[in-house]
Motif scaffolding. Structure first.
Motif, mmCIF file in Angstrom:
data_model
loop_
_atom_site.group_PDB
_atom_site.id
_atom_site.type_symbol
_atom_site.label_atom_id
_atom_site.label_comp_id
_atom_site.label_asym_id
_atom_site.label_seq_id
_atom_site.Cartn_x
_atom_site.Cartn_y
_atom_site.Cartn_z
ATOM 1 N N LEU A 290 -11.561 17.470 94.896
ATOM 2 C CA LEU A 290 -10.675 17.807 93.972
ATOM 3 C C LEU A 290 -9.066 17.469 94.370
ATOM 4 N N ALA A 291 -8.300 17.049 93.519
ATOM 5 C CA ALA A 291 -6.931 16.759 94.107
ATOM 6 C C ALA A 291 -6.113 18.033 93.743
ATOM 7 N N ASP A 292 -5.631 18.653 94.734
ATOM 8 C CA ASP A 292 -4.779 19.957 94.821
ATOM 9 C C ASP A 292 -3.373 19.614 94.386
ATOM 10 N N PRO A 293 -2.907 19.943 92.969
ATOM 11 C CA PRO A 293 -1.563 19.464 92.494
ATOM 12 C C PRO A 293 -0.462 20.026 93.170
ATOM 13 N N ASP A 294 -0.817 20.983 93.945
ATOM 14 C CA ASP A 294 0.326 21.713 94.810
ATOM 15 C C ASP A 294 0.499 21.381 96.367
ATOM 16 N N GLN A 295 -0.406 20.456 96.641
ATOM 17 C CA GLN A 295 -0.507 19.780 98.003
ATOM 18 C C GLN A 295 0.886 19.439 98.329
ATOM 19 N N PRO A 296 1.733 19.960 99.263
ATOM 20 C CA PRO A 296 2.939 19.055 99.899
ATOM 21 C C PRO A 296 2.663 17.865 100.450
ATOM 22 N N ASP A 297 3.733 16.960 100.562
ATOM 23 C CA ASP A 297 3.495 15.707 101.398
ATOM 24 C C ASP A 297 3.489 16.121 103.177
ATOM 25 N N GLY A 298 2.760 15.072 103.599
ATOM 26 C CA GLY A 298 2.734 15.367 105.070
ATOM 27 C C GLY A 298 1.397 14.661 105.650
ATOM 28 N N PHE A 299 1.544 14.678 107.137
ATOM 29 C CA PHE A 299 0.500 14.003 107.530
ATOM 30 C C PHE A 299 -0.849 14.785 108.138
ATOM 31 N N ASP A 300 -0.676 16.143 107.737
ATOM 32 C CA ASP A 300 -1.651 17.052 108.313
ATOM 33 C C ASP A 300 -2.996 16.802 107.520
ATOM 34 N N THR A 301 -4.097 16.684 108.457
ATOM 35 C CA THR A 301 -5.457 16.286 107.722
ATOM 36 C C THR A 301 -6.381 17.406 108.293
ATOM 37 N N THR A 302 -5.850 18.681 108.308
ATOM 38 C CA THR A 302 -6.771 19.786 108.670
ATOM 39 C C THR A 302 -7.420 20.291 107.510
ATOM 40 N N TRP A 303 -8.701 20.277 107.634
ATOM 41 C CA TRP A 303 -9.542 20.804 106.276
ATOM 42 C C TRP A 303 -9.527 22.349 106.345
ATOM 43 N N THR A 304 -9.153 22.886 105.002
ATOM 44 C CA THR A 304 -9.134 24.047 105.002
ATOM 45 C C THR A 304 -10.116 24.672 103.899
ATOM 46 N N PRO A 305 -11.241 25.253 104.245
ATOM 47 C CA PRO A 305 -12.235 25.772 103.380
ATOM 48 C C PRO A 305 -11.718 26.438 102.042
ATOM 49 N N GLU A 306 -10.364 27.096 102.189
ATOM 50 C CA GLU A 306 -10.107 27.879 101.002
ATOM 51 C C GLU A 306 -9.700 27.021 99.919
ATOM 52 N N LEU B 169 -23.054 24.268 90.320
ATOM 53 C CA LEU B 169 -22.228 23.675 91.374
ATOM 54 C C LEU B 169 -21.311 24.625 92.247
ATOM 55 N N ALA B 170 -21.065 25.718 91.283
ATOM 56 C CA ALA B 170 -19.853 26.496 91.721
ATOM 57 C C ALA B 170 -20.383 27.512 92.912
ATOM 58 N N ASP B 171 -22.014 27.900 93.022
ATOM 59 C CA ASP B 171 -22.370 28.740 94.064
ATOM 60 C C ASP B 171 -23.270 27.925 94.936
ATOM 61 N N MET B 172 -23.142 26.782 94.972
ATOM 62 C CA MET B 172 -23.803 25.933 96.214
ATOM 63 C C MET B 172 -23.221 26.249 97.413
ATOM 64 N N GLU B 173 -23.956 26.253 98.620
ATOM 65 C CA GLU B 173 -23.175 26.557 99.681
ATOM 66 C C GLU B 173 -22.865 25.161 100.262
ATOM 67 N N VAL B 174 -21.684 25.186 100.804
ATOM 68 C CA VAL B 174 -21.043 24.197 101.633
ATOM 69 C C VAL B 174 -21.377 23.928 103.304
ATOM 70 N N ALA B 175 -21.655 22.916 103.745
ATOM 71 C CA ALA B 175 -21.942 22.773 105.165
ATOM 72 C C ALA B 175 -20.693 22.508 106.054
ATOM 73 N N ASP B 176 -19.939 21.611 105.130
ATOM 74 C CA ASP B 176 -18.928 20.983 106.200
ATOM 75 C C ASP B 176 -17.850 20.457 105.097
ATOM 76 N N GLY B 177 -16.764 20.013 105.613
ATOM 77 C CA GLY B 177 -15.787 19.397 104.860
ATOM 78 C C GLY B 177 -14.989 18.240 105.609
ATOM 79 N N TRP B 178 -13.805 17.669 104.792
ATOM 80 C CA TRP B 178 -13.108 16.760 105.476
ATOM 81 C C TRP B 178 -11.781 16.585 104.866
ATOM 82 N N ALA B 179 -10.677 16.041 105.502
ATOM 83 C CA ALA B 179 -9.439 16.030 104.694
ATOM 84 C C ALA B 179 -9.081 14.842 105.432
ATOM 85 N N GLY B 180 -8.398 13.946 104.438
ATOM 86 C CA GLY B 180 -7.675 12.782 104.722
ATOM 87 C C GLY B 180 -6.253 12.564 104.008
ATOM 88 N N LEU B 181 -5.820 11.347 103.946
ATOM 89 C CA LEU B 181 -4.436 11.243 103.402
ATOM 90 C C LEU B 181 -4.568 10.201 102.330
#
Length: 391
Positions: free
Chosen positions: A272-288, A304-316
């Motif tokens: 999902l694209a977070d509409p409030d995501q600020p610009d920047g080169f940070d690619t830290t994955w934040t589970p929140e 899908l709302a209750d499925m457990e997540v194993a991992d994630g990824w962030a990119g630009l």
């Protein structure tokens, strides 16, 4: 075949220097080398596929609202389908289709117009009713669903395998890949680029092609050319393995929220694209971030709302003011070409754009008129019509 540099210094001269080793750079290198261009050096600050192309799974589609993006998507889809033969690699293409979920009459009316344009250009997309949408994707709730759009030839593939496939073929044809090499400056004389400076040495060259993704604005600044690209973090997550296994579903998108999900190995991938995501080169994955997706899923795809997540990824994402790409030749520096700012559509348009960069370099007529995508449009005010920005 290794496509990493094994030398401490870059070659002192090149006919073409490509800056950026993602899908655009690798595709451009392949298409140039295939056409017989020699003395190509691709410079990449990290590993190949280090930037936006590194995303684990990339959607491929021809469902767009304007003819130019439809043609770029369609041409690339055909290339992805032919990838096992040219250049010769398995990219794990899965033609499951794309399913856009529409929740207002206005969305449905706009997509009907787009579908007609797509059909006129040979794309087999079609409007479907909510019940048929649920047959295609059993996870969705039809509550509040007005209509959906489905195109069976869309799907997803693995960007890393695409980049590697192009790069290996280009390396076999003689392209030099200088990875872990930073561009530090570019020399110009009059209306020409003359050399690229790196932390491994200077490369005198007759053409520079910028395919630096989210970093393209910085490359443009080195030669005084405006490439208005903003880096914006995008995040996704993978579920734990599902038992029983997930059904084979389309790449499914809730258009209003941009939330999407599809198969991924033994589970599902969420985004999902977070509409409030600020610009920047940070690619830290934040589970929140996942709560944004879960809020949408509770209504649109409750399981899908209750499925457990194993991992994630962030990119630009590399975003331009009108969410359309920058493709062309500099009007100030005739031997500086660029392909950047794809705003989330770069991977799926990579094969077609590689062809276009080859043709621009060789002074051939590309298969489609890309003049509306010139970076100059932001100076003249002649902007292309913005695409609806999803994934």
């Amino acid at each position: 075949m290794s496509t990493s540099s094994t030398f401490r210094t870059v070659p002192p001269t090149a006919d073409v220097v490509i800056i950026g080793g993602g899908v655009m750079g690798a595709s451009t290198a392949f298409h140039l080398a295939e056409a017989g261009v020699k003395n190509i050096v691709l410079v990449e600050r990290g590993d190949l596929c280090f930037g936006s192309s590194g995303k684990p799974i990339g959607g491929v589609r021809a469902q767009f609202s304007d003819p130019l993006n439809i043609e770029l998507g369609s041409r690339s889809l055909r290339a992805f389908q032919d990838f096992p033969h040219r250049p010769g690699a398995d990219i794990r293409l899965d033609s499951v289709g794309y399913l856009f979920l529409l929740t207002t009459d206005r969305q449905a009316a706009e997509f009907e117009v787009s579908v007609k344009t797509q059909n006129d250009l040979g794309v087999p997309s079609r409007m479907v009713n909510p019940d048929e949408a649920r047959e295609l994707c059993p996870y969705i709730s039809t509550d509040g669903l007005v209509a959906a759009v489905y195109s069976p030839t869309d799907g997803h593939a693995r960007p890393g395998l695409v980049v590697r496939g192009y790069a290996d073929a280009a390396a076999r044809a003689g392209v030099t890949f200088a990875t872990h090499t930073n561009v530090t400056g570019i020399d110009t004389a009059g209306d020409r680029v003359t050399a690229v400076h790196t932390d491994r040495g200077r490369i005198a060259c007759s053409t520079v092609i910028c395919t630096a993704g989210a970093w393209s604005g910085q490359i443009g600044d080195m030669v005084g050319i405006s490439l208005p690209v903003r880096p914006v973090r995008r995040q996704l997550a993978f579920t734990k393995p599902l038992t029983p296994p997930a059904p084979r579903i389309p790449f499914t998108i809730d258009f209003a929220s941009s939330a999407y999900f599809h198969n991924s190995d033994d589970g599902l991938l969420f985004g999902l694209a977070d509409p409030d995501q600020p610009d920047g080169f940070d690619t830290t994955w934040t589970p929140e971030w996942l709560e944004l997706f879960r809020d949408v899923a509770r209504h649109r795809a409750p399981e899908l709302a209750d499925m457990e997540v194993a991992d994630g990824w962030a990119g630009l994402y590399e975003v331009t003011p009108d969410h359309n790409a920058l493709i062309g030749r500099s009007s100030e520096l005739g031997n500086f070409l660029y392909a950047a700012g794809f705003s989330g559509h770069g991977f799926l348009q990579g094969p077609a754009v590689g062809e276009i960069m080859r043709d621009l370099y060789l002074d051939r007529e590309p298969f489609v008129d890309i003049s509306p995508l010139s970076a100059d449009r932001f100076r003249t005010g002649a902007e292309t019509r913005p695409e609806a920005h999803v994934v």
